[in-house]
Motif scaffolding. Structure first.
Motif, PDB file in Angstrom:
ATOM      1  N   SER A 123       0.835  -1.200   0.000  1.00 31.51           N
ATOM      2  CA  SER A 123       0.000   0.000   0.000  1.00 31.51           C
ATOM      3  C   SER A 123       0.875   1.258   0.000  1.00 31.51           C
ATOM      4  O   SER A 123       0.479   2.297  -0.525  1.00 31.51           O
ATOM      5  CB  SER A 123      -0.952  -0.002   1.198  1.00 31.51           C
ATOM      6  N   ALA A 176       0.801   4.948  -2.037  1.00 26.66           N
ATOM      7  CA  ALA A 176       0.935   6.221  -1.331  1.00 26.66           C
ATOM      8  C   ALA A 176       2.073   7.053  -1.924  1.00 26.66           C
ATOM      9  O   ALA A 176       1.979   8.278  -1.985  1.00 26.66           O
ATOM     10  CB  ALA A 176       1.180   5.980   0.154  1.00 26.66           C
ATOM     11  N   PHE A 220      -4.751   7.849  -3.722  1.00 25.16           N
ATOM     12  CA  PHE A 220      -4.807   6.872  -2.634  1.00 25.16           C
ATOM     13  C   PHE A 220      -5.561   7.441  -1.434  1.00 25.16           C
ATOM     14  O   PHE A 220      -6.347   6.738  -0.795  1.00 25.16           O
ATOM     15  CB  PHE A 220      -3.384   6.453  -2.253  1.00 25.16           C
ATOM     16  N   GLU A 221      -5.339   8.716  -1.166  1.00 23.58           N
ATOM     17  CA  GLU A 221      -6.094   9.369  -0.088  1.00 23.58           C
ATOM     18  C   GLU A 221      -7.582   9.408  -0.432  1.00 23.58           C
ATOM     19  O   GLU A 221      -8.432   9.118   0.412  1.00 23.58           O
ATOM     20  CB  GLU A 221      -5.561  10.784   0.134  1.00 23.58           C
ATOM     21  N   TYR A 277      -7.334   5.235   1.417  1.00 25.88           N
ATOM     22  CA  TYR A 277      -6.133   4.413   1.669  1.00 25.88           C
ATOM     23  C   TYR A 277      -6.419   2.919   1.556  1.00 25.88           C
ATOM     24  O   TYR A 277      -5.822   2.108   2.247  1.00 25.88           O
ATOM     25  CB  TYR A 277      -5.520   4.760   3.037  1.00 25.88           C
TER      26      TYR A 277
END
Length: 189
Positions: A58, A62, A69-70, A74
């Motif tokens: 992950s 990021a 991704f935010e 996430y």
């Protein structure tokens, strides 16, 4: 004065004959300075297990797609195939292109690829991670401070890679060995 000019010309004509050393030195410096950086970065993107190179961590998302991704809370499951493909390709690129440069195989293309990679990396650092808002990240040229992350450091990285694009791999490279074996090689004509 003519004696000094003659001596100067004699010395530097010999230096110019060492042309193959410049790209060899550029590859050595790339290996000594930047390969550990890129490979360490690439290992942070690998997922768990034997197939980690196909299923990135992950943290990889990021690093490469911070805002997406935010927005996906996430959660990598909320991102599409495009994001997965770019992250996997970026991870492989961080391993493979430096390796090609170090061994001197397809050096000019690998160096061009790394220039593109460093450019995208820099833009991601500035706009994806918000580095543009911090004066020290972008930096400025002609400012007496040689340590700005983007304009100073990355410009030197790209210059090193441009040397390889222009000059090729130089001495002690797979490219040179392959060129000598090529039927199109001037030595075989």
């Amino acid at each position: 004065m003519n004696t000094l000019l003659s001596l100067h010309n004699q010395i530097f004509e010999r230096v110019e004959r060492l042309d193959g050393l410049l790209p060899l030195l550029a590859r050595f410096l790339f290996a000594a300075i930047l390969v550990p950086y890129f490979w360490a970065s690439a290992t942070t993107k690998l997922g768990d297990g034997l197939l980690g190179f196909l299923f990135p961590s992950s943290g990889a998302y990021a690093q490469i797609f911070p805002k997406a991704f935010e927005a996906a809370s996430y959660n990598t499951d909320n991102l599409g195939v495009f994001h997965w493909a770019v992250v996997v390709a970026g991870t492989w690129t961080e391993f493979l292109l430096p390796l090609l440069i170090v061994v001197g195989l397809a050096t000019r293309l690998a160096a061009l690829g790394m220039i593109g990679f460093v450019t995208v990396q820099s833009l991601t650092d500035l706009y994806g991670h918000g580095g543009i808002a911090h004066e020290g990240t972008l930096g400025a040229w002609f400012d007496r401070a040689p340590d700005a992350l983007i304009l100073d450091q990355r410009a030197l990285w790209i210059f090193l890679l441009v040397v390889l694009v222009i000059k090729g791999a130089g001495l002690l490279s797979v490219d040179r060995a392959l060129f000598r074996l090529s039927p199109m090689s001037p030595a075989r004509a």
